[in-house]
Design a protein around this motif. Structure first.
Motif, PDB file in Angstrom:
ATOM      1  N   ARG A  17      51.586  35.937  27.781  1.00 52.63           N
ATOM      2  CA  ARG A  17      50.647  36.943  28.148  1.00 52.63           C
ATOM      3  C   ARG A  17      50.847  37.298  29.470  1.00 52.63           C
ATOM      4  O   ARG A  17      50.040  36.510  30.384  1.00 52.63           O
ATOM      5  N   LEU A  18      51.450  38.381  29.967  1.00 54.09           N
ATOM      6  CA  LEU A  18      51.712  38.673  31.071  1.00 54.09           C
ATOM      7  C   LEU A  18      51.738  40.168  31.561  1.00 54.09           C
ATOM      8  O   LEU A  18      52.106  40.986  30.601  1.00 54.09           O
ATOM      9  N   HIS A  19      50.837  40.774  32.346  1.00 55.35           N
ATOM     10  CA  HIS A  19      50.881  42.074  32.816  1.00 55.35           C
ATOM     11  C   HIS A  19      51.508  42.143  34.137  1.00 55.35           C
ATOM     12  O   HIS A  19      50.944  41.503  35.237  1.00 55.35           O
ATOM     13  N   LEU A  20      52.474  43.012  34.676  1.00 56.61           N
ATOM     14  CA  LEU A  20      53.068  43.074  35.718  1.00 56.61           C
ATOM     15  C   LEU A  20      52.664  44.387  36.323  1.00 56.61           C
ATOM     16  O   LEU A  20      52.461  45.489  35.718  1.00 56.61           O
ATOM     17  N   ALA A  21      52.492  44.546  37.705  1.00 54.69           N
ATOM     18  CA  ALA A  21      52.113  45.818  38.365  1.00 54.69           C
ATOM     19  C   ALA A  21      53.437  46.757  38.219  1.00 54.69           C
ATOM     20  O   ALA A  21      54.497  46.084  38.096  1.00 54.69           O
ATOM     21  N   PRO A  22      53.120  48.045  38.330  1.00 49.29           N
ATOM     22  CA  PRO A  22      54.230  48.807  38.283  1.00 49.29           C
ATOM     23  C   PRO A  22      54.773  48.552  39.528  1.00 49.29           C
ATOM     24  O   PRO A  22      54.447  48.592  40.408  1.00 49.29           O
ATOM     25  N   HIS A  23      56.523  48.717  39.437  1.00 51.88           N
ATOM     26  CA  HIS A  23      57.143  48.545  40.709  1.00 51.88           C
ATOM     27  C   HIS A  23      56.994  49.709  41.671  1.00 51.88           C
ATOM     28  O   HIS A  23      57.104  50.987  40.991  1.00 51.88           O
ATOM     29  N   GLY A  24      56.597  49.878  42.932  1.00 53.07           N
ATOM     30  CA  GLY A  24      56.320  50.733  43.703  1.00 53.07           C
ATOM     31  C   GLY A  24      57.031  50.350  45.115  1.00 53.07           C
ATOM     32  O   GLY A  24      57.379  49.380  45.478  1.00 53.07           O
ATOM     33  N   ASP A  25      56.752  51.453  46.055  1.00 50.12           N
ATOM     34  CA  ASP A  25      57.327  51.276  47.395  1.00 50.12           C
ATOM     35  C   ASP A  25      56.245  50.318  48.208  1.00 50.12           C
ATOM     36  O   ASP A  25      56.532  49.836  49.396  1.00 50.12           O
ATOM     37  N   LEU A  26      55.117  50.451  47.809  1.00 54.22           N
ATOM     38  CA  LEU A  26      54.010  49.919  48.803  1.00 54.22           C
ATOM     39  C   LEU A  26      53.942  48.314  48.382  1.00 54.22           C
ATOM     40  O   LEU A  26      53.940  47.775  47.070  1.00 54.22           O
ATOM     41  N   PRO A  27      53.660  47.400  49.295  1.00 52.14           N
ATOM     42  CA  PRO A  27      53.750  46.063  49.109  1.00 52.14           C
ATOM     43  C   PRO A  27      52.385  45.704  48.371  1.00 52.14           C
ATOM     44  O   PRO A  27      51.314  46.663  48.961  1.00 52.14           O
ATOM     45  N   ARG A  28      52.282  45.097  47.520  1.00 55.39           N
ATOM     46  CA  ARG A  28      50.804  44.611  46.991  1.00 55.39           C
ATOM     47  C   ARG A  28      50.606  43.300  47.303  1.00 55.39           C
ATOM     48  O   ARG A  28      51.411  42.279  47.423  1.00 55.39           O
ATOM     49  N   SER A  29      49.197  42.844  47.397  1.00 53.58           N
ATOM     50  CA  SER A  29      48.852  41.536  47.413  1.00 53.58           C
ATOM     51  C   SER A  29      49.075  41.002  46.078  1.00 53.58           C
ATOM     52  O   SER A  29      49.081  39.480  46.053  1.00 53.58           O
ATOM     53  N   ILE A  30      48.772  41.402  45.118  1.00 53.10           N
ATOM     54  CA  ILE A  30      48.868  41.052  43.684  1.00 53.10           C
ATOM     55  C   ILE A  30      50.005  41.827  43.092  1.00 53.10           C
ATOM     56  O   ILE A  30      49.977  42.971  42.673  1.00 53.10           O
ATOM     57  N   ASP A  31      50.872  41.174  42.280  1.00 51.36           N
ATOM     58  CA  ASP A  31      51.792  41.801  41.557  1.00 51.36           C
ATOM     59  C   ASP A  31      51.460  41.669  39.952  1.00 51.36           C
ATOM     60  O   ASP A  31      52.599  42.263  39.214  1.00 51.36           O
ATOM     61  N   GLY A  32      50.644  41.106  39.830  1.00 47.69           N
ATOM     62  CA  GLY A  32      50.450  41.023  38.161  1.00 47.69           C
ATOM     63  C   GLY A  32      49.502  40.177  37.897  1.00 47.69           C
ATOM     64  O   GLY A  32      48.779  39.453  38.640  1.00 47.69           O
ATOM     65  N   ALA A  33      49.215  39.649  36.386  1.00 50.07           N
ATOM     66  CA  ALA A  33      48.492  38.761  36.008  1.00 50.07           C
ATOM     67  C   ALA A  33      49.035  37.745  34.681  1.00 50.07           C
ATOM     68  O   ALA A  33      49.872  38.400  34.110  1.00 50.07           O
ATOM     69  N   TRP A  34      48.596  36.630  34.988  1.00 50.87           N
ATOM     70  CA  TRP A  34      49.170  35.720  33.736  1.00 50.87           C
ATOM     71  C   TRP A  34      48.198  35.075  33.263  1.00 50.87           C
ATOM     72  O   TRP A  34      47.289  34.594  33.688  1.00 50.87           O
ATOM     73  N   TRP A  35      48.130  34.890  31.928  1.00 52.43           N
ATOM     74  CA  TRP A  35      47.317  34.146  30.847  1.00 52.43           C
ATOM     75  C   TRP A  35      47.622  33.069  30.221  1.00 52.43           C
ATOM     76  O   TRP A  35      48.083  33.362  28.993  1.00 52.43           O
ATOM     77  N   PRO A  36      47.860  31.854  30.918  1.00 52.91           N
ATOM     78  CA  PRO A  36      48.442  30.802  30.157  1.00 52.91           C
ATOM     79  C   PRO A  36      47.573  30.384  28.932  1.00 52.91           C
ATOM     80  O   PRO A  36      46.202  30.728  29.077  1.00 52.91           O
ATOM     81  N   ARG A  37      48.269  29.644  28.189  1.00 47.42           N
ATOM     82  CA  ARG A  37      47.498  28.954  27.032  1.00 47.42           C
ATOM     83  C   ARG A  37      46.756  27.667  27.282  1.00 47.42           C
ATOM     84  O   ARG A  37      45.884  26.966  26.656  1.00 47.42           O
ATOM     85  N   SER A  38      47.205  26.963  28.458  1.00 45.41           N
ATOM     86  CA  SER A  38      46.705  25.858  28.862  1.00 45.41           C
ATOM     87  C   SER A  38      46.986  25.626  30.165  1.00 45.41           C
ATOM     88  O   SER A  38      47.588  26.507  30.903  1.00 45.41           O
ATOM     89  N   TYR A  39      46.577  24.556  30.831  1.00 43.39           N
ATOM     90  CA  TYR A  39      46.649  24.121  32.245  1.00 43.39           C
ATOM     91  C   TYR A  39      47.901  23.151  32.414  1.00 43.39           C
ATOM     92  O   TYR A  39      48.129  22.541  33.149  1.00 43.39           O
ATOM     93  N   ASP A  40      48.454  23.019  31.229  1.00 43.39           N
ATOM     94  CA  ASP A  40      49.767  22.095  31.492  1.00 43.39           C
ATOM     95  C   ASP A  40      50.873  23.003  31.925  1.00 43.39           C
ATOM     96  O   ASP A  40      51.573  23.645  31.292  1.00 43.39           O
ATOM     97  N   LEU A  41      51.283  22.874  33.260  1.00 47.26           N
ATOM     98  CA  LEU A  41      52.154  23.371  33.685  1.00 47.26           C
ATOM     99  C   LEU A  41      53.491  23.247  33.222  1.00 47.26           C
ATOM    100  O   LEU A  41      54.472  24.216  33.235  1.00 47.26           O
ATOM    101  N   LEU A  42      53.956  21.830  32.907  1.00 49.01           N
ATOM    102  CA  LEU A  42      55.473  21.867  32.373  1.00 49.01           C
ATOM    103  C   LEU A  42      55.566  22.456  30.843  1.00 49.01           C
ATOM    104  O   LEU A  42      56.730  22.867  30.674  1.00 49.01           O
ATOM    105  N   VAL A  43      54.579  23.062  30.115  1.00 50.75           N
ATOM    106  CA  VAL A  43      54.635  23.711  29.066  1.00 50.75           C
ATOM    107  C   VAL A  43      54.551  25.223  29.330  1.00 50.75           C
ATOM    108  O   VAL A  43      55.248  26.068  28.958  1.00 50.75           O
ATOM    109  N   GLU A  44      53.754  25.748  30.156  1.00 50.18           N
ATOM    110  CA  GLU A  44      53.409  27.033  30.454  1.00 50.18           C
ATOM    111  C   GLU A  44      54.391  27.637  31.544  1.00 50.18           C
ATOM    112  O   GLU A  44      54.850  28.732  31.122  1.00 50.18           O
ATOM    113  N   LEU A  45      54.692  26.944  32.349  1.00 51.40           N
ATOM    114  CA  LEU A  45      55.875  27.614  33.517  1.00 51.40           C
ATOM    115  C   LEU A  45      57.227  27.907  32.765  1.00 51.40           C
ATOM    116  O   LEU A  45      57.528  29.212  32.957  1.00 51.40           O
ATOM    117  N   PRO A  46      57.623  27.377  32.104  1.00 54.15           N
ATOM    118  CA  PRO A  46      59.243  27.714  31.417  1.00 54.15           C
ATOM    119  C   PRO A  46      58.818  28.983  30.762  1.00 54.15           C
ATOM    120  O   PRO A  46      59.798  29.852  30.642  1.00 54.15           O
TER     121      PRO A  46
END
Length: 135
Positions: A17-46
């Motif tokens: 569950r990941l939405h990325l901002a369209p790639h553009g020339d202007l720098p952005r402070s946020i490049d998208g959003a990620w909705w993990p299924r848990s707070y277990d980084l060892l499972v979610e990050l890969p």
């Protein structure tokens, strides 16, 4: 009887569950959003790293903000590559993850809490990715 073969989401490989901002020339402070299924980084990050665009290159360092994440080691092996993990408790960005790829760039993603209702999560992700045209 004919059935339409839809690829079912396997429990071990749920849809990212990941939405990325369209790639553009202007720098952005946020490049998208990620909705993990848990707070277990060892499972979610890969799962997250496997779903990123190839042109982002190898993510060598990940910084998670907030205390909600489970205990994290200093490093994790993802696809036979070492990724350094860091935790920051920045009050100004409590729900973000920062991805660093040497020589390629830095990407900041808003983290939608795993227990967020689907409608609210979709709205947050669309807004973070700039899909709504306003913040």
């Amino acid at each position: 009887m004919t059935t339409t073969a839809l690829q079912p989401a396997l429990p071990s490989h749920p849809v990212l569950r990941l939405h990325l901002a369209p790639h553009g020339d202007l720098p952005r402070s946020i490049d998208g959003a990620w909705w993990p299924r848990s707070y277990d980084l060892l499972v979610e990050l890969p799962r997250l790293l496997a779903g990123l665009p190839r042109d982002w290159g190898h993510i060598a360092s990940v910084t998670v903000n907030g205390s909600a994440w489970s205990a994290t080691p200093g490093r994790i092996l993802v696809s036979n590559q070492v990724v350094r993990l860091r935790r920051a408790l920045a009050a100004n960005a409590p729900h973000t993850v920062v991805l660093l790829a040497p020589g390629r760039g830095r990407w900041d993603l808003v983290v939608v809490p795993p227990d967020t209702a689907e409608d609210a999560a979709e709205s947050l992700m669309a807004a973070a990715a700039g899909a709504l045209g306003h913040g």
